[in-house]
Design an enzyme around this catalytic site. Structure first.
Site, PDB file in Angstrom:
ATOM      1  N   GLU A 175       8.173  46.567 -37.042  1.00  0.00           N
ATOM      2  CA  GLU A 175       8.930  45.648 -36.208  1.00  0.00           C
ATOM      3  C   GLU A 175       8.037  45.097 -35.106  1.00  0.00           C
ATOM      4  O   GLU A 175       7.197  45.827 -34.582  1.00  0.00           O
ATOM      5  CB  GLU A 175      10.140  46.368 -35.599  1.00  0.00           C
ATOM      6  CG  GLU A 175      11.179  46.802 -36.627  1.00  0.00           C
ATOM      7  CD  GLU A 175      12.415  47.423 -35.994  1.00  0.00           C
ATOM      8  OE1 GLU A 175      12.489  47.474 -34.744  1.00  0.00           O
ATOM      9  OE2 GLU A 175      13.305  47.860 -36.733  1.00  0.00           O
ATOM     10  N   HIS A 191      17.242  44.278 -35.202  1.00  0.00           N
ATOM     11  CA  HIS A 191      17.419  45.482 -34.382  1.00  0.00           C
ATOM     12  C   HIS A 191      18.432  45.229 -33.256  1.00  0.00           C
ATOM     13  O   HIS A 191      18.137  45.391 -32.068  1.00  0.00           O
ATOM     14  CB  HIS A 191      16.078  45.942 -33.802  1.00  0.00           C
ATOM     15  CG  HIS A 191      16.039  47.428 -33.570  1.00  0.00           C
ATOM     16  ND1 HIS A 191      14.927  48.199 -33.804  1.00  0.00           N
ATOM     17  CD2 HIS A 191      16.988  48.294 -33.131  1.00  0.00           C
ATOM     18  CE1 HIS A 191      15.190  49.462 -33.517  1.00  0.00           C
ATOM     19  NE2 HIS A 191      16.428  49.539 -33.100  1.00  0.00           N
TER      20      HIS A 191
END
Length: 524
Positions: free
Chosen positions: A260, A278
């Site tokens: 990420e 997220h």
């Protein structure tokens, strides 16, 4: 007046709490690394979310820093070992965003079941493909819950409200707790076989990494839907994409990814895949909750010394610390040994203290032992949170003391009761260092190494030689080798300190040796 630097955006209410409590709070967000290094030495506390990196350099420059507060759960942006070495307490707020994360998982379940993102895009493109988007009801379906802690329990509650049947896999979920939250406790293989929809709510540890591996994904029911709003790395993304394309898995929805920010990912582009960036904790309420909690916790510590949700600090007074330090280390390592040796659901943990250690404040020792036992499955657990987590999971915890020890000046024993029986481990502090002195009722004297090999076998000639040959062929050096046994030809154990961790193939070869009952790698 203590000074706190708020380096990431927090709710104004948190800033007000600092001021009301008598803490001087400066808000300076978006700082570069060099800018942070120049000013951090002026502050007693640092409040962050996920953007600011409190690494070794920052902590080294923070000559007055006493506490780092993370408004949220994950502390990947904080170098905890460096903070610990510098005497800086690291706190998080583990429960402030539980409802928000659980609700996001439920939203993903609905989105998958009714193909909402694809249907929205199609409709707004003017296609009106009503017959293309044939969804499924959640009503009456079986939800497989991997992880039944705080967030998992909330998801179960919401799913039961939708009239779903919930089965749960969680080694720390007791049968009593399962009944209390209304789920059926099962082993992982049973969950994979039965679930119409699987959602994950467990931290990422060595035991949970790729818990949905290619092998386990292949065991799932055809058409299963998979939701991951917990941690990237719990699912083999490449294997999942293959099974999505082949139609074995009906759909997947992920809020978290191995890498990420996820700019490129094997799952992107799959027709039956939904992704969010997220967002699990991204609601106004959750941000407010964690901000208020971190402000309260940091203020309490700076003004009174009270420690809440600390990831690296036991609740110990300054007077007790020197005497307790070696026993805290023993409790942690002995607990970690027990946690790695237990494969079934834990029902009870008993910690017994004998000798001089029984006269000390044993609360931090019990907390350290509990944290050790549960850490293989719950990476973020700590001495402060361990007792509450054990209670939440329905694990019975007991402590006993005996001021006389027959052999050792001080002895600590951890007995773990599972659905399959009991396992007991004892240790002592010798010359200031923690050591294992009993496993399976067999006496030995083994120091803890960073990596160890545990082997349970029948005491027959040739075993030690055969084991040594296998390790030698794998170019693995033996640092320590300690044995225990009942008597000649009967049950025996070997605790071997090694310099390199064996791979899975080598462990299987060791298990295949004559007279070997059990073999596993331990990490401390």
């Amino acid at each position: 007046m203590p000074r706190v630097l708020i380096a990431d955006k927090l709710s104004p209410a948190a800033i007000e709490i600092f001021k009301q409590r008598g803490v001087d709070a400066d808000v300076k967000t978006g700082l570069t690394k060099d800018e942070l290094l120049k000013i951090i030495g002026d502050y007693d506390g640092l409040a962050v979310r996920s953007a600011t990196k409190a690494d070794k350099e920052v902590i080294a420059a923070a000559r007055n820093l006493k506490v780092i507060g993370r408004a949220g759960i994950g502390v990947d942006n904080v170098d905890i070992p460096a903070a610990t070495a510098a005497g800086v307490v690291v706190m998080n707020t583990p429960f402030g965003n539980s409802i928000t994360t659980a609700e996001h998982a439920i939203a993903m379940m609905f989105a998958l079941a009714r193909q909402l993102p694809a249907a929205d895009a199609s409709t707004q493109a003017g296609k009106w493909e009503k017959n293309r988007f044939m969804g499924v009801e959640l009503y009456g379906k079986t939800l497989g819950l991997i992880g039944a802690g705080n967030i998992g329990g909330i998801v179960a509650d919401r799913a039961i409200g939708l009239k779903m049947h919930v089965v749960a896999y969680d080694p720390f979920l007791s049968p009593e707790r399962a009944v209390e939250i209304g789920v059926e406790k099962v082993e992982l293989d049973a969950l994979l076989k039965r679930a119409d929809l699987i959602t994950l709510h467990t931290p990422l540890t060595d035991k949970t990494r790729n818990i949905l591996s290619a092998k386990n994904l292949a065991k799932t029911k055809k058409g299963v839907l998979i939701v991951n709003c917990a941690r990237g790395g719990l699912v083999d993304e490449a294997a999942l994409r293959k099974l999505l394309d082949e139609g074995h898995i009906g759909g997947a929805a992920f809020d978290v990814f191995i890498e990420e920010p996820a700019k490129d990912n094997p799952l992107f582009g799959a027709e039956n895949f939904i992704a969010t960036p997220h967002l699990g904790a991204s609601t106004v309420e959750a941000q407010e909750n964690v901000a208020l909690q971190v402000a309260e916790q940091m203020s309490d510590y700076l003004l009174t010394g009270a420690v809440t949700n600390a990831l690296n600090s036991p609740s110990v007074t300054a007077e007790e610390a020197p005497r307790l330090k070696p026993f805290v280390a023993l409790a942690d390592k002995l607990g970690l040994l027990a946690g790695q040796m237990v494969d079934f659901g834990i029902k009870a943990i008993d910690i017994a203290f004998e000798g001089e250690v029984a006269k000390l404040n044993t609360r931090p020792l019990t907390a350290a032992a509990l944290a050790g036992v549960m850490r293989p499955m719950l990476a973020e657990i700590n001495m402060v949170s361990a007792p509450a987590v054990a209670k939440e999971r329905g694990i019975t915890v007991s402590e006993s003391k005996q001021e006389v020890s027959p052999i050792y000046e001080s002895l600590m024993r951890i007995t773990v009761t599972t659905e399959k029986g009991k396992r007991s481990f004892a240790g002592s502090v010798l010359a200031g260092a923690p050591r294992v002195v009993e496993v399976k009722g067999m006496e030995l004297d083994a120091p803890f190494s960073q990596t160890m090999l545990y082997v349970n076998n029948l005491d027959k000639p040739g075993f030690i030689g055969n084991l040594g040959v296998l390790l030698g062929e794998a170019n693995i050096n033996i640092a320590t080798f300690n044995l225990g046994r009942v008597s000649t030809g009967e049950d025996a154990i070997a605790m071997v300190g090694i310099d390199q961790a064996p791979n899975d193939d080598l462990v299987e070869k060791i298990r295949a040796l004559p007279h070997v009952k059990e073999a596993r790698t331990l990490r401390f």
